[in-house]
Motif scaffolding. Structure first.
Motif, PDB file in Angstrom:
ATOM      1  N   LEU A   1       0.808  -1.218   0.000  1.00 45.49           N
ATOM      2  CA  LEU A   1       0.000   0.000   0.000  1.00 45.49           C
ATOM      3  C   LEU A   1       0.839   1.266   0.000  1.00 45.49           C
ATOM      4  CD1 LEU A   1      -2.925  -0.843   2.459  1.00 45.49           C
ATOM      5  CD2 LEU A   1      -2.916  -0.894  -0.033  1.00 45.49           C
ATOM      6  N   SER A   2       2.159   1.141   0.042  1.00 41.76           N
ATOM      7  CA  SER A   2       3.005   2.331   0.105  1.00 41.76           C
ATOM      8  C   SER A   2       3.253   2.946  -1.274  1.00 41.76           C
ATOM      9  CB  SER A   2       4.346   2.006   0.774  1.00 41.76           C
ATOM     10  OG  SER A   2       5.070   1.074  -0.011  1.00 41.76           O
ATOM     11  N   GLY A   3       2.936   2.235  -2.326  1.00 40.02           N
ATOM     12  CA  GLY A   3       3.166   2.759  -3.671  1.00 40.02           C
ATOM     13  C   GLY A   3       2.059   3.700  -4.114  1.00 40.02           C
ATOM     14  N   ASP A   4       2.043   3.969  -5.409  1.00 38.78           N
ATOM     15  CA  ASP A   4       1.013   4.825  -5.990  1.00 38.78           C
ATOM     16  C   ASP A   4      -0.228   3.976  -6.235  1.00 38.78           C
ATOM     17  OD1 ASP A   4      -0.543   6.679  -7.254  1.00 38.78           O
ATOM     18  OD2 ASP A   4       0.686   6.780  -9.070  1.00 38.78           O
ATOM     19  N   ILE A   5      -1.137   3.986  -5.275  1.00 45.31           N
ATOM     20  CA  ILE A   5      -2.322   3.128  -5.330  1.00 45.31           C
ATOM     21  C   ILE A   5      -3.591   3.889  -5.692  1.00 45.31           C
ATOM     22  CG2 ILE A   5      -1.379   1.447  -3.711  1.00 45.31           C
ATOM     23  CD1 ILE A   5      -3.295   2.760  -1.576  1.00 45.31           C
ATOM     24  N   LEU A   6      -3.474   5.157  -6.028  1.00 42.90           N
ATOM     25  CA  LEU A   6      -4.654   5.988  -6.261  1.00 42.90           C
ATOM     26  C   LEU A   6      -5.642   5.386  -7.247  1.00 42.90           C
ATOM     27  CD1 LEU A   6      -3.378   9.677  -6.263  1.00 42.90           C
ATOM     28  CD2 LEU A   6      -5.090   8.654  -4.757  1.00 42.90           C
ATOM     29  N   ASP A   7      -5.141   4.784  -8.310  1.00 41.97           N
ATOM     30  CA  ASP A   7      -6.033   4.284  -9.351  1.00 41.97           C
ATOM     31  C   ASP A   7      -6.069   2.756  -9.436  1.00 41.97           C
ATOM     32  OD1 ASP A   7      -6.901   6.866 -10.290  1.00 41.97           O
ATOM     33  OD2 ASP A   7      -4.866   7.121 -11.070  1.00 41.97           O
ATOM     34  N   VAL A   8      -5.570   2.095  -8.397  1.00 40.42           N
ATOM     35  CA  VAL A   8      -5.622   0.632  -8.347  1.00 40.42           C
ATOM     36  C   VAL A   8      -6.955   0.223  -7.721  1.00 40.42           C
ATOM     37  CG1 VAL A   8      -4.537  -1.443  -7.432  1.00 40.42           C
ATOM     38  CG2 VAL A   8      -3.113   0.512  -8.094  1.00 40.42           C
ATOM     39  N   PRO A   9      -7.732  -0.611  -8.407  1.00 41.15           N
ATOM     40  CA  PRO A   9      -9.022  -1.026  -7.841  1.00 41.15           C
ATOM     41  C   PRO A   9      -8.855  -1.673  -6.458  1.00 41.15           C
ATOM     42  CG  PRO A   9      -8.875  -1.666 -10.142  1.00 41.15           C
ATOM     43  CD  PRO A   9      -7.510  -1.185  -9.746  1.00 41.15           C
TER      44      PRO A   9
END
Length: 84
Positions: free
Chosen positions: A25-33
């Motif tokens: 969850l530390s990455g760029d998760i903004l657009d990950v369902p």
């Protein structure tokens, strides 16, 4: 409450629903369902309820269910915060 940030959302997701060991969850998760992040609708509803309590706002369950990504949930919550 000020606008909810992605870091705030991460904190709530981990606290309310746990963190799948296979997901970072530390990455760029903004657009990950959310489904790909390992969060089902129940976990998402629990997280949204915690945010609502913390922020003193109310968001329709249907709207939370329709938020398929962290970006969509942040937009929903922050819209409610601005309206409050």
């Amino acid at each position: 409450m000020a606008q909810l940030t992605l870091d705030d959302l991460r904190r709530v997701l981990i606290a309310c629903a746990g963190e799948n060991d296979d997901v970072d969850l530390s990455g760029d998760i903004l657009d990950v369902p959310f489904e790909e992040l390992g969060y089902d609708s129940l976990a998402l509803m629990e997280s949204a309820a915690a945010i609502e309590r913390e922020a003193g706002i109310s968001v329709a369950d249907d709207a939370v269910s329709d938020a398929e990504t962290p970006r969509a949930l942040l937009d929903l919550i922050n819209g409610a915060v601005r309206a409050a």
